[in-house]
Design a protein around this motif. Structure first.
Motif, PDB file in Angstrom:
ATOM      1  N   PHE A 140       0.830  -1.213   0.000  1.00 18.98           N
ATOM      2  CA  PHE A 140       0.000   0.000   0.000  1.00 18.98           C
ATOM      3  C   PHE A 140       0.863   1.261   0.000  1.00 18.98           C
ATOM      4  CE2 PHE A 140      -2.798  -3.166   1.966  1.00 18.98           C
ATOM      5  CZ  PHE A 140      -3.936  -3.017   1.180  1.00 18.98           C
ATOM      6  N   TYR A 141       0.396   2.269  -0.750  1.00 18.82           N
ATOM      7  CA  TYR A 141       1.037   3.584  -0.725  1.00 18.82           C
ATOM      8  C   TYR A 141       0.486   4.375   0.459  1.00 18.82           C
ATOM      9  CZ  TYR A 141       2.837   2.625  -5.385  1.00 18.82           C
ATOM     10  OH  TYR A 141       3.506   2.078  -6.435  1.00 18.82           O
ATOM     11  N   ASP A 142       1.257   5.358   0.895  1.00 23.01           N
ATOM     12  CA  ASP A 142       0.830   6.170   2.040  1.00 23.01           C
ATOM     13  C   ASP A 142      -0.563   6.767   1.848  1.00 23.01           C
ATOM     14  OD1 ASP A 142       1.701   7.871   0.030  1.00 23.01           O
ATOM     15  OD2 ASP A 142       2.744   9.276   1.377  1.00 23.01           O
ATOM     16  N   VAL A 143      -0.839   7.258   0.627  1.00 22.24           N
ATOM     17  CA  VAL A 143      -2.122   7.936   0.395  1.00 22.24           C
ATOM     18  C   VAL A 143      -3.308   6.973   0.451  1.00 22.24           C
ATOM     19  CG1 VAL A 143      -1.184   9.859  -0.924  1.00 22.24           C
ATOM     20  CG2 VAL A 143      -1.813   7.738  -2.121  1.00 22.24           C
ATOM     21  N   GLN A 144      -3.031   5.678   0.352  1.00 22.50           N
ATOM     22  CA  GLN A 144      -4.115   4.700   0.468  1.00 22.50           C
ATOM     23  C   GLN A 144      -4.452   4.387   1.916  1.00 22.50           C
ATOM     24  OE1 GLN A 144      -1.973   1.840  -2.257  1.00 22.50           O
ATOM     25  NE2 GLN A 144      -4.069   1.488  -2.969  1.00 22.50           N
ATOM     26  N   ASP A 149      -4.646   6.764   7.633  1.00 21.20           N
ATOM     27  CA  ASP A 149      -4.772   6.563   9.083  1.00 21.20           C
ATOM     28  C   ASP A 149      -3.692   5.647   9.639  1.00 21.20           C
ATOM     29  OD1 ASP A 149      -7.035   8.135   8.964  1.00 21.20           O
ATOM     30  OD2 ASP A 149      -8.388   6.411   8.736  1.00 21.20           O
ATOM     31  N   ILE A 150      -2.979   4.977   8.737  1.00 20.94           N
ATOM     32  CA  ILE A 150      -1.993   3.988   9.173  1.00 20.94           C
ATOM     33  C   ILE A 150      -0.570   4.456   8.885  1.00 20.94           C
ATOM     34  CG2 ILE A 150      -1.148   1.615   8.807  1.00 20.94           C
ATOM     35  CD1 ILE A 150      -4.060   0.838   8.150  1.00 20.94           C
ATOM     36  N   GLN A 151      -0.344   4.939   7.662  1.00 17.61           N
ATOM     37  CA  GLN A 151       1.004   5.358   7.287  1.00 17.61           C
ATOM     38  C   GLN A 151       1.145   6.873   7.424  1.00 17.61           C
ATOM     39  OE1 GLN A 151       2.714   3.829   3.613  1.00 17.61           O
ATOM     40  NE2 GLN A 151       1.096   2.282   3.444  1.00 17.61           N
ATOM     41  N   PRO A 152       2.320   7.315   7.929  1.00 17.64           N
ATOM     42  CA  PRO A 152       2.576   8.766   7.928  1.00 17.64           C
ATOM     43  C   PRO A 152       2.628   9.277   6.484  1.00 17.64           C
ATOM     44  CG  PRO A 152       4.248   7.546   9.179  1.00 17.64           C
ATOM     45  CD  PRO A 152       3.426   6.530   8.462  1.00 17.64           C
ATOM     46  N   ALA A 153       2.136  10.489   6.252  1.00 20.68           N
ATOM     47  CA  ALA A 153       2.224  11.081   4.918  1.00 20.68           C
ATOM     48  C   ALA A 153       3.693  11.166   4.518  1.00 20.68           C
ATOM     49  CB  ALA A 153       1.591  12.469   4.916  1.00 20.68           C
ATOM     50  N   GLY A 154       4.010  10.732   3.323  1.00 20.78           N
ATOM     51  CA  GLY A 154       5.399  10.762   2.866  1.00 20.78           C
ATOM     52  C   GLY A 154       6.113   9.448   3.072  1.00 20.78           C
ATOM     53  N   ASN A 155       5.486   8.504   3.765  1.00 22.10           N
ATOM     54  CA  ASN A 155       6.115   7.183   3.927  1.00 22.10           C
ATOM     55  C   ASN A 155       6.253   6.534   2.558  1.00 22.10           C
ATOM     56  OD1 ASN A 155       7.129   4.979   5.531  1.00 22.10           O
ATOM     57  ND2 ASN A 155       5.217   3.877   5.078  1.00 22.10           N
ATOM     58  N   GLY A 156       7.433   5.997   2.297  1.00 28.07           N
ATOM     59  CA  GLY A 156       7.653   5.359   1.001  1.00 28.07           C
ATOM     60  C   GLY A 156       7.992   6.341  -0.105  1.00 28.07           C
TER      61      GLY A 156
END
Lengths: 297, 297
Positions: free
Chosen positions: A167-171, A174-181
């Motif tokens: 999964f990309y951050d934008v998907q 609520d789970i990944q910080p923005a900019g992760n990956g």
């Protein structure tokens, strides 16, 4: 008796199958933008040709209209379902192929994809894209060069990828910080760059919209082979949008968006011997490398 | 030295301009619905052919994607911008032409248009579509027949039109009562129907969306000649979707949606002599008449 006959005059057209396409093309001939008029004319001719070949019922054509409407409704600031549709129909890849056919010696281009929608955070060479903190580290090294071999210092290397669950951050806001990956790097004096990340895995393109339903209805799987996206820009050179693909991935032969190029497949090898470790990393870790070759503008 | 060469195996395709279209078509070949697979194959071939002919830049293709997205976003329960797009590109009219090419002797069909989206209120013969109460009355009379001349009693005649300012009820929910300009009638024992309404005027298709912007950008006017929509259904017969057009309208020769047929143009004559008045109407009033001829199913 009252005359109820037709009041049509001589200028009233009578557009049937034989004349309508020319009338539609002609209607756009007054456009000041000649390229726009030409593009519409070509699209209209091919669209009408498809309709003539298919002879859709009104219900079938309405189904097309409803599919396109649903595709628009599914699109928002963090989801571009029409890009996805263009991707699964091979159009995005075809456009890339056409625009990069003359790039002899340069790195092959492939699709941008629908997830390059947010600004990648600027990072220092050696930084990690991984803001979650996974155990397994993947080192990615590379060099940006011109086709004559000259290293390109100060080139911009924009990188984005899905996490180790696909999964990309934008998907997953609520789970990944923005900019992760994601990361925006600048090459050093030798045109080199390196960063740490997680090993990408194959993943399905989003299937919760009309495009996913289309794939399901037609027996297609939605998977993309594991990859990392690159968008590389350097002064005086044509930018390149590309991927590296992970060798051995089971979907290399059937990418849902038709974007695999053999020249872009890379081994992500396991480094176990401390004597071979680079950049102060402690084995075991993974390592992939890519040369990104740009042609002069 | 570490080997960073390609890890691509023999099954990895290398899809370029010459091979991608066949690969995309092949990817849909597993669809259980053969018609769906065929439709997609034909649409993909023509779409790819258009792209090959145009050679769009990535920016141009993105503009197409953004246009389609905006067209989807403009569509909702009371606005169908993709139908409008299909209309201004002549595709809706072409689909109608194809589906009614064999209806020899029957009333010619034309487009449904984007405003047949709400249920027309059932009305008694002689009722008015006009719930606002305009002064000038237009009587519309007609008869529904089979191609052999047999009057069709109990036929359903669904009628809808814009008001005398050129707007449909759904475009002005705060101004027009719902159902204004619409009526669902049932023909009498002789297949006849009649109702009162306002004389329709030419009007622009909605121009506040992407389709309107497209027309503006290409120098096209957005007008449709004055018309009344009919959707007629009778047992044992093929339904027909059609219009009557008002003779003398300045846009009969350049309908924005390419739907004018000479056979559908009708004079809306002024009745001034009380001796010629019908249905108890008091002259002066307007009068139009149409025979609606259906072919057996």
């Amino acid at each position: 008796m009252v005359n109820h006959s037709s009041g049509a005059d001589e200028v009233t057209p009578d557009l049937g199958e034989g004349t309508i396409t020319a009338a539609v093309v002609e209607s756009f001939a007054g456009a000041k933008d000649e390229r726009l008029a030409h593009c519409i004319a070509v699209l209209v001719r091919h669209l009408h040709a498809a309709v003539r070949e298919l002879e859709p019922t009104s219900a079938e054509w309405l189904a097309v209209v409803e599919f396109l409407t649903a595709t628009g409704h599914k699109s928002d600031d963090t989801r571009q379902e029409f890009v996805l549709l263009s991707d699964v129909l091979g159009v995005s890849a075809l456009v890339e192929n056409i625009n990069h056919r003359k790039a002899g010696g340069a790195t092959e281009a492939t699709v941008l994809g629908p997830f390059h929608m947010t600004q990648s955070p600027p990072r220092e060479l050696g930084d990690s894209l991984d803001e979650v903190g996974h155990d397994e580290v993947c080192l990615v090294t590379g060099q940006v060069r011109s086709v004559d071999g000259t290293p390109l210092a100060g080139a911009s290397v924009d990188v984005w990828q899905a996490d180790d669950a696909g999964f990309y951050d934008v998907q997953q806001p609520d789970i990944q910080p923005a900019g992760n990956g994601r990361g925006l790097f600048t090459t050093d004096a030798q045109g080199r760059f390196h960063f740490r990340t997680v090993v990408p895995v194959h993943y399905p393109i989003p299937t919760d919209g009309p495009v996913g339903a289309l794939l399901l209805d037609t027996g297609r799987h939605p998977y993309r082979p594991a990859h990392i996206h690159f968008l590389v820009e350097a002064d005086g050179h044509r930018p390149v949008t590309t991927h590296i693909f992970v060798s051995g991935d089971p979907y290399l032969g059937s990418d849902a968006v038709f974007s695999v190029k053999r020249s872009l497949v890379r081994e992500v090898r396991l480094v176990e011997d401390p004597r071979g470790a680079e950049y102060g990393l402690t084995p075991p870790y993974r390592h992939a490398h890519i040369e990104l070759v740009l042609e002069p503008a």
